[in-house]
Structure formats: structure tokens, C-alpha cells
Design a protein around this motif. Structure first.
Motif, PDB file in Angstrom:
ATOM      1  N   LEU A   1      -3.164 -12.629  -1.492  1.00 45.53           N
ATOM      2  CA  LEU A   1      -3.292 -12.388  -2.801  1.00 45.53           C
ATOM      3  C   LEU A   1      -4.605 -11.500  -3.201  1.00 45.53           C
ATOM      4  CD1 LEU A   1      -1.721 -12.884  -5.476  1.00 45.53           C
ATOM      5  CD2 LEU A   1      -3.203 -14.784  -5.891  1.00 45.53           C
ATOM      6  N   ALA A   2      -5.689 -11.637  -2.367  1.00 45.29           N
ATOM      7  CA  ALA A   2      -6.746 -11.202  -2.710  1.00 45.29           C
ATOM      8  C   ALA A   2      -6.914  -9.499  -2.156  1.00 45.29           C
ATOM      9  CB  ALA A   2      -7.900 -11.842  -2.056  1.00 45.29           C
ATOM     10  N   VAL A   3      -6.169  -9.461  -1.019  1.00 46.54           N
ATOM     11  CA  VAL A   3      -6.028  -8.108  -0.570  1.00 46.54           C
ATOM     12  C   VAL A   3      -5.092  -7.372  -1.551  1.00 46.54           C
ATOM     13  CG1 VAL A   3      -4.892  -6.776   1.412  1.00 46.54           C
ATOM     14  CG2 VAL A   3      -6.359  -8.605   1.716  1.00 46.54           C
ATOM     15  N   PHE A   4      -4.027  -7.866  -1.975  1.00 47.46           N
ATOM     16  CA  PHE A   4      -3.070  -7.186  -2.833  1.00 47.46           C
ATOM     17  C   PHE A   4      -3.831  -6.827  -4.196  1.00 47.46           C
ATOM     18  CE2 PHE A   4       0.819  -9.044  -1.107  1.00 47.46           C
ATOM     19  CZ  PHE A   4       1.044  -8.113  -0.025  1.00 47.46           C
ATOM     20  N   GLY A   5      -4.779  -7.717  -4.843  1.00 48.15           N
ATOM     21  CA  GLY A   5      -5.433  -7.546  -6.119  1.00 48.15           C
ATOM     22  C   GLY A   5      -6.328  -6.317  -5.806  1.00 48.15           C
ATOM     23  N   ALA A   6      -7.246  -6.349  -4.665  1.00 56.77           N
ATOM     24  CA  ALA A   6      -8.139  -5.337  -4.079  1.00 56.77           C
ATOM     25  C   ALA A   6      -7.527  -3.872  -4.033  1.00 56.77           C
ATOM     26  CB  ALA A   6      -9.021  -5.610  -3.028  1.00 56.77           C
ATOM     27  N   SER A   7      -6.249  -3.897  -3.494  1.00 52.64           N
ATOM     28  CA  SER A   7      -5.518  -2.895  -3.302  1.00 52.64           C
ATOM     29  C   SER A   7      -4.828  -2.194  -4.451  1.00 52.64           C
ATOM     30  CB  SER A   7      -4.493  -2.878  -2.270  1.00 52.64           C
ATOM     31  OG  SER A   7      -5.237  -3.473  -1.090  1.00 52.64           O
TER      32      SER A   7
ATOM     33  N   ALA B   1      -4.293 -13.553   7.790  1.00 47.59           N
ATOM     34  CA  ALA B   1      -3.353 -13.197   6.763  1.00 47.59           C
ATOM     35  C   ALA B   1      -3.777 -11.984   5.914  1.00 47.59           C
ATOM     36  CB  ALA B   1      -3.244 -14.531   5.934  1.00 47.59           C
ATOM     37  N   ALA B   2      -5.081 -11.926   5.758  1.00 48.35           N
ATOM     38  CA  ALA B   2      -5.890 -10.794   5.216  1.00 48.35           C
ATOM     39  C   ALA B   2      -5.661  -9.422   5.980  1.00 48.35           C
ATOM     40  CB  ALA B   2      -7.247 -10.853   4.883  1.00 48.35           C
ATOM     41  N   ILE B   3      -5.595  -9.501   7.266  1.00 45.68           N
ATOM     42  CA  ILE B   3      -5.558  -8.384   8.075  1.00 45.68           C
ATOM     43  C   ILE B   3      -3.807  -8.211   7.955  1.00 45.68           C
ATOM     44  CG2 ILE B   3      -5.430  -7.622  10.451  1.00 45.68           C
ATOM     45  CD1 ILE B   3      -7.826  -9.459  10.691  1.00 45.68           C
ATOM     46  N   GLY B   4      -3.148  -9.147   8.114  1.00 46.26           N
ATOM     47  CA  GLY B   4      -1.698  -8.913   8.116  1.00 46.26           C
ATOM     48  C   GLY B   4      -1.286  -7.983   6.581  1.00 46.26           C
TER      49      GLY B   4
ATOM     50  N   THR C   1       2.052 -13.966   8.111  1.00 49.10           N
ATOM     51  CA  THR C   1       2.318 -14.420   6.652  1.00 49.10           C
ATOM     52  C   THR C   1       1.550 -13.205   5.981  1.00 49.10           C
ATOM     53  OG1 THR C   1       1.834 -16.742   7.344  1.00 49.10           O
ATOM     54  CG2 THR C   1       1.388 -16.230   4.845  1.00 49.10           C
ATOM     55  N   GLY C   2       0.827 -12.412   6.353  1.00 49.56           N
ATOM     56  CA  GLY C   2       0.383 -11.504   5.452  1.00 49.56           C
ATOM     57  C   GLY C   2       1.364 -10.302   5.580  1.00 49.56           C
ATOM     58  N   ILE C   3       2.073 -10.303   6.607  1.00 52.02           N
ATOM     59  CA  ILE C   3       3.289  -9.075   6.397  1.00 52.02           C
ATOM     60  C   ILE C   3       4.710  -9.493   5.856  1.00 52.02           C
ATOM     61  CG2 ILE C   3       4.690  -7.805   8.264  1.00 52.02           C
ATOM     62  CD1 ILE C   3       2.381  -8.009  10.108  1.00 52.02           C
ATOM     63  N   VAL C   4       5.035 -10.743   6.279  1.00 55.50           N
ATOM     64  CA  VAL C   4       6.285 -11.147   5.531  1.00 55.50           C
ATOM     65  C   VAL C   4       6.306 -12.025   4.497  1.00 55.50           C
ATOM     66  CG1 VAL C   4       7.551 -10.555   7.869  1.00 55.50           C
ATOM     67  CG2 VAL C   4       6.715 -12.883   7.422  1.00 55.50           C
ATOM     68  N   ALA C   5       7.119 -12.344   3.879  1.00 54.99           N
ATOM     69  CA  ALA C   5       7.422 -13.330   2.538  1.00 54.99           C
ATOM     70  C   ALA C   5       7.057 -14.677   2.896  1.00 54.99           C
ATOM     71  CB  ALA C   5       8.654 -13.225   1.842  1.00 54.99           C
ATOM     72  N   SER C   6       7.464 -15.098   4.076  1.00 55.12           N
ATOM     73  CA  SER C   6       7.106 -16.407   4.464  1.00 55.12           C
ATOM     74  C   SER C   6       7.120 -16.681   5.881  1.00 55.12           C
ATOM     75  CB  SER C   6       8.233 -17.616   3.809  1.00 55.12           C
ATOM     76  OG  SER C   6       8.040 -18.710   4.245  1.00 55.12           O
ATOM     77  N   THR C   7       6.281 -17.387   6.362  1.00 55.02           N
ATOM     78  CA  THR C   7       6.102 -17.843   7.930  1.00 55.02           C
ATOM     79  C   THR C   7       6.275 -19.371   7.772  1.00 55.02           C
ATOM     80  OG1 THR C   7       3.740 -17.387   7.961  1.00 55.02           O
ATOM     81  CG2 THR C   7       5.363 -15.960   8.876  1.00 55.02           C
TER      82      THR C   7
ATOM     83  N   LEU D   1       0.772  -2.936   3.930  1.00 52.55           N
ATOM     84  CA  LEU D   1       0.728  -1.884   2.749  1.00 52.55           C
ATOM     85  C   LEU D   1       1.090  -0.360   3.510  1.00 52.55           C
ATOM     86  CD1 LEU D   1      -2.505  -2.769   0.960  1.00 52.55           C
ATOM     87  CD2 LEU D   1      -0.200  -3.148   0.389  1.00 52.55           C
ATOM     88  N   VAL D   2       0.878  -0.427   4.842  1.00 49.43           N
ATOM     89  CA  VAL D   2       1.531   0.715   5.656  1.00 49.43           C
ATOM     90  C   VAL D   2       2.534   0.623   6.694  1.00 49.43           C
ATOM     91  CG1 VAL D   2      -0.843   1.504   5.201  1.00 49.43           C
ATOM     92  CG2 VAL D   2      -0.425   0.396   7.333  1.00 49.43           C
ATOM     93  N   LEU D   3       3.038  -0.620   6.822  1.00 47.70           N
ATOM     94  CA  LEU D   3       4.163  -0.812   7.711  1.00 47.70           C
ATOM     95  C   LEU D   3       5.377  -1.392   7.116  1.00 47.70           C
ATOM     96  CD1 LEU D   3       4.366  -1.647  10.722  1.00 47.70           C
ATOM     97  CD2 LEU D   3       3.794  -3.971  10.310  1.00 47.70           C
ATOM     98  N   ASP D   4       6.474  -0.834   7.827  1.00 44.95           N
ATOM     99  CA  ASP D   4       8.035  -1.457   7.422  1.00 44.95           C
ATOM    100  C   ASP D   4       8.127  -2.707   8.105  1.00 44.95           C
ATOM    101  OD1 ASP D   4      10.299  -1.656   6.943  1.00 44.95           O
ATOM    102  OD2 ASP D   4      11.073   0.135   7.870  1.00 44.95           O
TER     103      ASP D   4
END
Length: 243
Positions: free
Chosen positions: A177-183, A81-84, A137-143, A89-92
Motif C-alpha cells: 500500500l505504501a508503494v502504491f501511495g508513493a507512486s 512485498a514493497a519490491i514486488g 504478494t507485491g505482484i499479484v492480488a493474493s498469495t 507497476l512495470v510488469l504484466d
């Protein structure tokens, strides 16, 4: 104020639905959050709310959580999920969401076609399936609708299903959430919005328990199929419409 009343009302309904079937809250909330705050803000806001909502479901169903299953899934899904999330952040994500919507519709058809036939996953296959679910899950809102057949296939139902799936989801959304916070994705305003939405979803989880405990298992599965159809159609429409 009117906008927030609408958001909180939908949040309560979404939290109740998610508390019954284990997913669906994000599917209902992301469109209204996108309209209110813009699509770029909707997913980070929902990430905060999702951690809160899933944590409340774990508390509600604590005694029925299958921790071995939850940990096996989370150990693989959370890093994916962290990778996703970094990929997001760079993908549509519109094309991915459209593909997922089509997949969910196919899941319902497959579940109905295989009704009465045993579908059981071994622990190794269950853990392996967590990798793509975590990444998406990292890419879209919900899986949640995608992971649902996996948790059902290991024999979980009703409170045990809701609580165990939620425990695994806390780990996945926590990693996101951790990735978003770090970014530096979040502003104080978006954090506040996420906490308010999360509070509404948490309230819904407590309402849902009263419904789940008296719901027959077969009706439970029927409700999940209905939500899968709705989620798939909505995600497909949003993806084809460009999100």
C-alpha cells in the motif's frame, strides 16, 4: 447501486471465507472488482481492503496470535512485498498469476500425498521462505494460499493460524500500500472504494469466528484444501486468459 450491492454481498461472503481459512477474500473479490472498475484499479483497491480485512482478523484472534512467528515472517516478507509492488507497476502479472495457479493445484496434491507424514519447518527456513512470498504478494492480488502451508508447518491451526497469518499479512499489504501511495496510484475515488470493500471484508471476519471455534481441525484442513483448489484453478484461468 446494483453493482455496489453485488460487490458488498460478495465482500461479506469473501470476508467470512477468509476469516475461516485465512485467505481467499482477494481471490473472490479481484474478479468482480476487475469487472466493475477495470483490472488496473482492482489490485490497488484490494490492497486497501486487504489491510483492513487482515487487521480485523488480528483483532478477532488477538489472544491466539503467535507474535514471534508473525514478526519473523513479516520482517522478511514486508520489504520484499514493497519490491514486488514496484515491479508490478512495470510488469504484466498474467504469466506470474498463471504460474501461481498451477503451483496451488500442485500444493493440494502434495498435501494429500503427504497426509500423515510430519512436515515441519525450522524457524530459519520459515523466515527464508517469506522472501519469495512477500515479493509475489507485491505482484499479484493474493498469495495467501502459498503462505498457508508455511504457517501450518510451524504447527499453527484454526484461530492461531488465522490470526498469525493475518498479522504477517498486515505488514506485507501495508508495504504494498505504501508503494502504491508513493507512486500516486490512488485517486480519492479508489480510496473510497477500497474502504467500502474493506468494511465488508471486516464484517465477514467476525462472522467467521463463530464458525472456526466449533470446527474440528481436520475439517478445517479439508476446507483449506477445497479453497486452494478453487483459488489455483481461478488464478490459472485468469493468468492464461491474460488477467
Amino acid at each position: 447501486m446494483t453493482v455496489w450491492l453485488a460487490i458488498l454481498a460478495v465482500g461479506l461472503v469473501a470476508g467470512t471465507l477468509g476469516g475461516i481459512v485465512g485467505f481467499g477474500a482477494s481471490v473472490l473479490m479481484v474478479p468482480i472488482l476487475s469487472i466493475a472498475f477495470g483490472p488496473k484499479a482492482a489490485i490497488p483497491i484490494m490492497a486497501i481492503a486487504s489491510v483492513m480485512a487482515n487487521a480485523s482478523r488480528v483483532v478477532v484472534w488477538w489472544r491466539e496470535v503467535d507474535w514471534r512467528t508473525a514478526l519473523a515472517f513479516a520482517a522478511v516478507a514486508a520489504p520484499c512485498a514493497a519490491i514486488g509492488a514496484r515491479t508490478l507497476l512495470v510488469l504484466d502479472a498474467a504469466v506470474v498469476e498463471a504460474a501461481l495457479g498451477a503451483f496451488l493445484l500442485a500444493v493440494v496434491v502434495a498435501r494429500r500425498a503427504l497426509r500423515g507424514r510430519p512436515f515441519v519447518l525450522s524457524r530459519p527456513l520459515f523466515a527464508a521462505a517469506a522472501a519469495p512470498v512477500g515479493f509475489l504478494t507485491g505482484i499479484v492480488a493474493s498469495t495467501g494460499p502459498i503462505s498457508t502451508p508455511l504457517f501450518l508447518a510451524v504447527g499453527l491451526v484454526k484461530g492461531a493460524f488465522v490470526g498469525t497469518e493475518a498479522a504477517a499479512s498486515v505488514a506485507m499489504y501495508g508495504a504494498k500500500l505504501a508503494v502504491f501511495g508513493a507512486s500516486a496510484v490512488y485517486t480519492p475515488q479508489e480510496i473510497g472504494r477500497g474502504l467500502l470493500v474493506g468494511a465488508a471484508l471486516m464484517a465477514g471476519a467476525w462472522i467467521a469466528k463463530r464458525i472456526v471455534v466449533v470446527m474440528p481441525a481436520e475439517r478445517f484442513r479439508g476446507v483449506m484444501d477445497a479453497v486452494l483448489l478453487g483459488a489455483g484453478a481461478l488464478m490459472l484461468a485468469r493468468g492464461l486468459g491474460g488477467g
